[in-house]
Design a protein around this motif. Structure first.
Motif, PDB file in Angstrom:
ATOM      1  N   SER A 211      -0.178 -29.679  16.272  1.00  0.00           N
ATOM      2  CA  SER A 211      -0.633 -30.535  15.853  1.00  0.00           C
ATOM      3  C   SER A 211      -1.913 -30.289  15.882  1.00  0.00           C
ATOM      4  N   GLU A 212      -2.747 -30.061  15.639  1.00  0.00           N
ATOM      5  CA  GLU A 212      -4.323 -30.033  15.216  1.00  0.00           C
ATOM      6  C   GLU A 212      -4.029 -28.235  14.135  1.00  0.00           C
ATOM      7  N   LEU A 213      -3.565 -27.135  14.491  1.00  0.00           N
ATOM      8  CA  LEU A 213      -2.777 -26.823  13.654  1.00  0.00           C
ATOM      9  C   LEU A 213      -2.068 -27.337  11.326  1.00  0.00           C
ATOM     10  N   GLU A 214      -1.333 -28.077  12.552  1.00  0.00           N
ATOM     11  CA  GLU A 214      -0.444 -28.060  11.467  1.00  0.00           C
ATOM     12  C   GLU A 214      -1.650 -29.208  10.308  1.00  0.00           C
ATOM     13  N   GLN A 215      -2.522 -29.717  11.304  1.00  0.00           N
ATOM     14  CA  GLN A 215      -3.500 -30.647  10.440  1.00  0.00           C
ATOM     15  C   GLN A 215      -4.352 -29.852   9.408  1.00  0.00           C
TER      16      GLN A 215
ATOM     17  N   ARG B 246      -2.601 -28.610   6.259  1.00  0.00           N
ATOM     18  CA  ARG B 246      -2.277 -29.921   5.393  1.00  0.00           C
ATOM     19  C   ARG B 246      -3.757 -30.146   4.821  1.00  0.00           C
ATOM     20  N   ASP B 247      -4.555 -29.970   5.981  1.00  0.00           N
ATOM     21  CA  ASP B 247      -6.496 -30.033   4.737  1.00  0.00           C
ATOM     22  C   ASP B 247      -6.301 -29.276   4.241  1.00  0.00           C
ATOM     23  N   PHE B 248      -6.544 -27.940   4.812  1.00  0.00           N
ATOM     24  CA  PHE B 248      -7.374 -26.636   3.814  1.00  0.00           C
ATOM     25  C   PHE B 248      -6.019 -26.301   2.974  1.00  0.00           C
ATOM     26  N   GLY B 249      -4.836 -26.307   3.452  1.00  0.00           N
ATOM     27  CA  GLY B 249      -3.718 -25.847   2.050  1.00  0.00           C
ATOM     28  C   GLY B 249      -3.138 -24.448   2.874  1.00  0.00           C
TER      29      GLY B 249
END
Length: 66
Positions: A29-33, A36-39
């Motif tokens: 979940s953190e990796l996915e976030q 998304r945040d940094f592309g």
């Protein structure tokens, strides 16, 4: 408990829940976030990216990487 070969592990799962599974889910979940945040896209490693000295082949001139 069932009759498997890992009764200690199964007892810990019953007592504490599936901690490794929860850790993995949280990390994903953190990796996915972060993606998304940094592309960021997925990280890919092709072949033997690092030599025995620990630096990547082809990144430095021959005189510096020898």
């Amino acid at each position: 408990m069932s009759g498997s070969n890992t009764p200690i592990y199964e007892g810990l799962i019953e007592e504490l829940g599936d901690v490794p599974g929860k850790v993995k889910a949280t990390a994903e979940s953190e990796l996915e976030q972060l993606r998304r945040d940094f592309g960021f896209g997925p990280v890919r490693v092709a072949g033997n990216a690092a030599g025995p000295e620990g630096h990547a082949h082809g990144r430095f001139p021959r005189a510096l990487s020898a």
